[in-house]
Design a protein around this motif. Structure first.
Motif, PDB file in Angstrom:
ATOM      1  N   ASP A 112       8.623 -14.034 -29.619  1.00 23.08           N
ATOM      2  CA  ASP A 112       7.516 -14.741 -30.263  1.00 23.08           C
ATOM      3  C   ASP A 112       7.212 -14.169 -31.644  1.00 23.08           C
ATOM      4  OD1 ASP A 112       7.280 -16.434 -28.111  1.00 23.08           O
ATOM      5  OD2 ASP A 112       5.705 -15.254 -27.130  1.00 23.08           O
ATOM      6  N   VAL A 113       7.356 -12.856 -31.792  1.00 23.81           N
ATOM      7  CA  VAL A 113       7.158 -12.244 -33.109  1.00 23.81           C
ATOM      8  C   VAL A 113       8.224 -12.744 -34.080  1.00 23.81           C
ATOM      9  CG1 VAL A 113       7.235 -10.076 -34.390  1.00 23.81           C
ATOM     10  CG2 VAL A 113       5.971 -10.199 -32.246  1.00 23.81           C
ATOM     11  N   LEU A 114       9.478 -12.817 -33.629  1.00 27.24           N
ATOM     12  CA  LEU A 114      10.557 -13.319 -34.475  1.00 27.24           C
ATOM     13  C   LEU A 114      10.330 -14.771 -34.873  1.00 27.24           C
ATOM     14  CD1 LEU A 114      13.712 -11.835 -32.678  1.00 27.24           C
ATOM     15  CD2 LEU A 114      12.774 -11.123 -34.886  1.00 27.24           C
ATOM     16  N   LEU A 115       9.739 -15.559 -33.968  1.00 28.36           N
ATOM     17  CA  LEU A 115       9.498 -16.977 -34.221  1.00 28.36           C
ATOM     18  C   LEU A 115       8.149 -17.235 -34.878  1.00 28.36           C
ATOM     19  CD1 LEU A 115      10.858 -18.433 -30.857  1.00 28.36           C
ATOM     20  CD2 LEU A 115      11.951 -18.553 -33.098  1.00 28.36           C
ATOM     21  N   ASN A 116       7.422 -16.150 -35.170  1.00 30.53           N
ATOM     22  CA  ASN A 116       6.100 -16.269 -35.789  1.00 30.53           C
ATOM     23  C   ASN A 116       5.126 -17.062 -34.912  1.00 30.53           C
ATOM     24  OD1 ASN A 116       4.289 -15.634 -37.871  1.00 30.53           O
ATOM     25  ND2 ASN A 116       4.650 -17.581 -38.907  1.00 30.53           N
ATOM     26  N   ASN A 117       5.236 -16.854 -33.598  1.00 25.12           N
ATOM     27  CA  ASN A 117       4.333 -17.483 -32.642  1.00 25.12           C
ATOM     28  C   ASN A 117       3.417 -16.435 -32.026  1.00 25.12           C
ATOM     29  OD1 ASN A 117       5.552 -19.998 -32.977  1.00 25.12           O
ATOM     30  ND2 ASN A 117       7.014 -19.641 -31.313  1.00 25.12           N
ATOM     31  N   GLU A 118       2.270 -16.872 -31.547  1.00 24.78           N
ATOM     32  CA  GLU A 118       1.392 -15.966 -30.825  1.00 24.78           C
ATOM     33  C   GLU A 118       2.033 -15.627 -29.485  1.00 24.78           C
ATOM     34  OE1 GLU A 118      -3.229 -15.724 -29.149  1.00 24.78           O
ATOM     35  OE2 GLU A 118      -2.457 -17.547 -30.085  1.00 24.78           O
ATOM     36  N   PRO A 119       2.233 -14.342 -29.157  1.00 22.76           N
ATOM     37  CA  PRO A 119       2.876 -13.975 -27.883  1.00 22.76           C
ATOM     38  C   PRO A 119       2.195 -14.625 -26.694  1.00 22.76           C
ATOM     39  CG  PRO A 119       2.693 -12.057 -29.293  1.00 22.76           C
ATOM     40  CD  PRO A 119       1.914 -13.166 -29.978  1.00 22.76           C
ATOM     41  N   VAL A 120       3.021 -15.165 -25.806  1.00 21.05           N
ATOM     42  CA  VAL A 120       2.495 -15.925 -24.672  1.00 21.05           C
ATOM     43  C   VAL A 120       1.640 -15.057 -23.747  1.00 21.05           C
ATOM     44  CG1 VAL A 120       4.513 -15.544 -23.198  1.00 21.05           C
ATOM     45  CG2 VAL A 120       3.121 -17.595 -22.881  1.00 21.05           C
TER      46      VAL A 120
ATOM     47  N   HIS B  69      -2.090 -15.252 -24.337  1.00 21.27           N
ATOM     48  CA  HIS B  69      -2.792 -16.504 -24.078  1.00 21.27           C
ATOM     49  C   HIS B  69      -3.564 -16.394 -22.775  1.00 21.27           C
ATOM     50  CE1 HIS B  69       0.434 -18.896 -26.531  1.00 21.27           C
ATOM     51  NE2 HIS B  69      -0.237 -18.019 -27.259  1.00 21.27           N
ATOM     52  N   LYS B  70      -4.347 -17.411 -22.501  1.00 20.31           N
ATOM     53  CA  LYS B  70      -5.049 -17.456 -21.222  1.00 20.31           C
ATOM     54  C   LYS B  70      -4.072 -17.683 -20.067  1.00 20.31           C
ATOM     55  CE  LYS B  70      -8.023 -20.745 -21.904  1.00 20.31           C
ATOM     56  NZ  LYS B  70      -9.127 -21.665 -21.570  1.00 20.31           N
ATOM     57  N   GLU B  71      -2.918 -18.293 -20.383  1.00 20.74           N
ATOM     58  CA  GLU B  71      -1.942 -18.646 -19.361  1.00 20.74           C
ATOM     59  C   GLU B  71      -1.479 -17.410 -18.586  1.00 20.74           C
ATOM     60  OE1 GLU B  71       2.520 -20.091 -19.884  1.00 20.74           O
ATOM     61  OE2 GLU B  71       1.084 -21.619 -20.527  1.00 20.74           O
ATOM     62  N   ILE B  72      -1.393 -17.528 -17.261  1.00 20.92           N
ATOM     63  CA  ILE B  72      -0.941 -16.420 -16.414  1.00 20.92           C
ATOM     64  C   ILE B  72       0.542 -16.172 -16.664  1.00 20.92           C
ATOM     65  CG2 ILE B  72      -0.580 -15.652 -14.049  1.00 20.92           C
ATOM     66  CD1 ILE B  72      -3.494 -15.725 -14.795  1.00 20.92           C
ATOM     67  N   TYR B  73       0.893 -14.961 -17.077  1.00 17.05           N
ATOM     68  CA  TYR B  73       2.295 -14.610 -17.334  1.00 17.05           C
ATOM     69  C   TYR B  73       2.568 -13.188 -16.874  1.00 17.05           C
ATOM     70  CZ  TYR B  73       6.824 -14.582 -19.688  1.00 17.05           C
ATOM     71  OH  TYR B  73       8.169 -14.519 -19.949  1.00 17.05           O
ATOM     72  N   ALA B  74       2.071 -12.215 -17.627  1.00 17.92           N
ATOM     73  CA  ALA B  74       2.291 -10.821 -17.253  1.00 17.92           C
ATOM     74  C   ALA B  74       1.624 -10.497 -15.920  1.00 17.92           C
ATOM     75  CB  ALA B  74       1.771  -9.895 -18.352  1.00 17.92           C
ATOM     76  N   ILE B  75       0.490 -11.131 -15.641  1.00 20.83           N
ATOM     77  CA  ILE B  75      -0.204 -10.890 -14.367  1.00 20.83           C
ATOM     78  C   ILE B  75       0.672 -11.306 -13.193  1.00 20.83           C
ATOM     79  CG2 ILE B  75      -2.180 -11.570 -12.946  1.00 20.83           C
ATOM     80  CD1 ILE B  75      -2.882  -9.647 -15.175  1.00 20.83           C
ATOM     81  N   ALA B  76       1.426 -12.404 -13.371  1.00 17.61           N
ATOM     82  CA  ALA B  76       2.343 -12.836 -12.309  1.00 17.61           C
ATOM     83  C   ALA B  76       3.389 -11.768 -12.047  1.00 17.61           C
ATOM     84  CB  ALA B  76       3.012 -14.152 -12.704  1.00 17.61           C
ATOM     85  N   SER B  77       3.855 -11.121 -13.119  1.00 18.96           N
ATOM     86  CA  SER B  77       4.830 -10.037 -12.989  1.00 18.96           C
ATOM     87  C   SER B  77       4.235  -8.859 -12.221  1.00 18.96           C
ATOM     88  CB  SER B  77       5.287  -9.587 -14.374  1.00 18.96           C
ATOM     89  OG  SER B  77       6.120  -8.448 -14.298  1.00 18.96           O
ATOM     90  N   VAL B  78       3.014  -8.474 -12.568  1.00 16.92           N
ATOM     91  CA  VAL B  78       2.360  -7.351 -11.892  1.00 16.92           C
ATOM     92  C   VAL B  78       2.154  -7.650 -10.413  1.00 16.92           C
ATOM     93  CG1 VAL B  78       0.235  -6.014 -11.748  1.00 16.92           C
ATOM     94  CG2 VAL B  78       1.229  -6.520 -13.982  1.00 16.92           C
TER      95      VAL B  78
END
Length: 211
Positions: free
Chosen positions: A139-147, A150-159
């Motif tokens: 996301d940094v390479l693409l100049n996007n806000e890292p997912v 966001h409010k979207e569940i992502y890293a929490i799913a991993s934990v």
């Protein structure tokens, strides 16, 4: 035991590399990057989290021991380049690939940390880093806000998937069953969170309540 764990880890890392590479290349294609740019984004997702994990564990990054991960990413690039037209209507497939990569790399991070004698609480954190950090680099390479911000569940799913893996080992289940259960739970949490718009509160919501 160590040989069995290493074999399972190798298979999971290969599958995770391909899944994450597909995801990274897809994001690059959306930004109209050329083939080289797509390959760089695919590599960033595929090896970024694992590289950070291995450096923290004090070992040689996994992709430096064999060229198979570079080759795997190249295959993912060719898959998107030549079959992208047929895959484009299946937009949900991109989301599925990203989720599979998250779940697979979470498991790989946990297993490798355990192999290096780390306690489970460290292994769960390493699993999260392995699964999520590559996406941040992309996301940094693409100049996007890292997912993951966001409010979207992502890293929490991993934990949570990592905690399930730890819980299954407490009941004496085999490595295969622990991996399967962790994979299923991580994917289900991510799928359900997106399907039903489940998210964590954002900081601005807390500020509004205080006012």
């Amino acid at each position: 035991m160590e040989i069995e764990l290493s074999s399972v880890l190798l298979v999971i890392e290969f599958l995770g590399t391909f899944a994450f590479a597909i995801s990274g290349i897809r994001h690059a294609a959306a930004k109209h990057f050329d083939w080289f740019g797509g390959y760089v984004c695919g590599i960033a997702v595929a090896i970024g989290g694992g590289t950070i994990r291995d450096v923290m564990l004090g070992t040689t990054p996994f992709w430096m021991t064999t060229p198979i991960y570079m080759i795997c990413t190249a295959i993912a690039l060719l898959t998107v380049a030549f079959f992208g037209k047929w895959m484009e209507p299946l937009k949900n497939a991109w989301f599925v690939f990203d989720t599979f990569g998250l779940a697979l790399f979470t498991i790989a991070g946990i297993q490798k940390s355990i192999l290096f004698g780390q306690p489970y609480w460290v292994a769960i954190i390493m699993g999260c880093i392995t699964g999520s950090a590559g996406g941040v680099i992309r996301d940094v390479l693409l100049n996007n806000e890292p997912v993951i911000f966001h409010k979207e569940i992502y890293a929490i799913a991993s934990v949570l998937g990592g905690m399930v893996y730890w819980g299954m080992t407490r009941y004496g289940l085999s490595l295969e069953w622990c991996s399967v259960m962790s994979f299923v739970i991580t994917c289900m949490i991510r799928f359900l969170a997106v399907r039903y718009h489940i998210s964590l509160p954002v900081l601005s919501e807390f500020e509004k309540k205080e006012k």
